[in-house]
Write an enzyme that holds these catalytic residues in place. Structure first.
Site, short mmCIF file in Angstrom:
data_model
loop_
_atom_site.label_atom_id
_atom_site.label_comp_id
_atom_site.label_asym_id
_atom_site.label_seq_id
_atom_site.Cartn_x
_atom_site.Cartn_y
_atom_site.Cartn_z
N CYS A 2 -60.19 5.32 6.39
CA CYS A 2 -58.77 5.61 6.15
C CYS A 2 -58.18 4.64 5.12
CB CYS A 2 -57.98 5.59 7.46
SG CYS A 2 -57.34 3.99 7.95
N CYS A 5 -57.70 1.05 6.31
CA CYS A 5 -58.99 0.36 6.46
C CYS A 5 -59.48 -0.09 5.09
CB CYS A 5 -60.02 1.25 7.15
SG CYS A 5 -59.79 1.38 8.94
N ASN A 82 -44.18 5.05 13.56
CA ASN A 82 -44.12 6.50 13.61
C ASN A 82 -45.40 7.01 14.28
OD1 ASN A 82 -41.65 6.57 12.22
ND2 ASN A 82 -42.69 6.45 10.25
N GLY A 88 -43.37 11.62 12.15
CA GLY A 88 -43.41 11.40 10.70
C GLY A 88 -44.52 10.46 10.27
N HIS A 93 -53.39 5.29 10.85
CA HIS A 93 -53.88 3.96 11.26
C HIS A 93 -52.63 3.24 11.74
CE1 HIS A 93 -56.63 0.28 10.40
NE2 HIS A 93 -55.50 -0.22 10.91
N HIS A 95 -49.52 1.32 12.40
CA HIS A 95 -48.79 0.36 11.56
C HIS A 95 -47.35 0.26 12.03
CE1 HIS A 95 -48.56 4.36 9.67
NE2 HIS A 95 -47.36 4.02 9.24
N HIS A 97 -43.61 -0.74 10.73
CA HIS A 97 -42.71 -1.01 9.61
C HIS A 97 -41.79 -2.14 10.04
CE1 HIS A 97 -43.49 2.92 7.48
NE2 HIS A 97 -43.82 3.29 8.71
P1 AMP Z 1 -45.83 6.40 7.95
O1 AMP Z 1 -45.03 7.54 7.39
O2 AMP Z 1 -45.17 5.76 9.16
O3 AMP Z 1 -47.26 6.80 8.23
O4 AMP Z 1 -45.81 5.28 6.86
C1 AMP Z 1 -46.80 5.11 5.91
C2 AMP Z 1 -46.27 4.12 4.93
O5 AMP Z 1 -47.34 3.64 4.13
C3 AMP Z 1 -45.20 4.65 3.97
O6 AMP Z 1 -44.00 3.92 4.12
C4 AMP Z 1 -45.82 4.46 2.59
O7 AMP Z 1 -44.88 4.09 1.62
C5 AMP Z 1 -46.84 3.36 2.86
N1 AMP Z 1 -47.98 3.31 1.95
C6 AMP Z 1 -48.78 4.34 1.60
N2 AMP Z 1 -49.77 3.90 0.78
C7 AMP Z 1 -49.57 2.56 0.63
C8 AMP Z 1 -50.26 1.54 -0.10
N3 AMP Z 1 -51.35 1.79 -0.84
N4 AMP Z 1 -49.77 0.28 -0.05
C9 AMP Z 1 -48.67 0.01 0.67
N5 AMP Z 1 -47.99 0.91 1.39
C10 AMP Z 1 -48.43 2.19 1.38
#
Ligand code: AMP
Length: 118
Positions: A2, A5, A82, A88, A93, A95, A97
């Site tokens: 992913c 990862c 999320n 959303g 993976h 995470h 915010h």
């Molecule tokens: P979610 O919608 O909760 O899955 O959030 C995924 C988050 O990952 C979003 O806020 C994206 O802006 C962020 N994101 C996606 N690709 C990257 C990346 N390569 N580096 C940093 N943030 C990322």
């Protein structure tokens, strides 16, 4: 493997704030607040639905350290995870915010009737 990862393995670059044996924190590429950091576990966990209590305990301590590191712990901040389609979640993976650096609004979450579910 992913996306997150690959970030952990440094196959994809990221702007790292804090890292330890178990967790990584880096700037969100598409910030929604003056401070917008993502904190992730280094082991792959799909979402909050799958995380153990033990890992969540350590994750909580790590998130607090990140907030201290970027000096938003006193001014205040928001932690969001999320989960799944309705939540959303775009990256599968776990995470968190971490948002701050300004007074955050309490936003518009959905077009559905907020009193409609129960
Ligand atoms: P979610 O919608 O909760 O899955 O959030 C995924 C988050 O990952 C979003 O806020 C994206 O802006 C962020 N994101 C996606 N690709 C990257 C990346 N390569 N580096 C940093 N943030 C990322």
């Amino acid at each position: 493997m992913c996306l997150f990862c690959k970030i952990i393995n440094k196959e994809i670059p990221s702007n790292v704030i804090l890292e330890d044996e178990d967790f990584l924190a880096f700037h969100d590429v598409n910030p929604k607040a003056p401070v917008h950091i993502l904190a992730i576990p280094k082991i792959h966990v799909d979402s909050f639905n799958e995380v153990s209590g033990e890992l969540m305990g350590k994750m909580s301590s790590f998130i607090k350290k990140v907030a201290q590191e970027v000096k938003i712990d006193k001014s205040g901040y928001r932690v969001i995870t999320n989960i799944g389609e309705n939540g959303g979640q775009e990256v599968q993976h776990l995470h968190f915010h971490i948002l701050g650096g300004a007074k955050l609004s309490w936003g518009h979450f959905s077009d559905a009737d907020p009193k409609g579910h129960f």
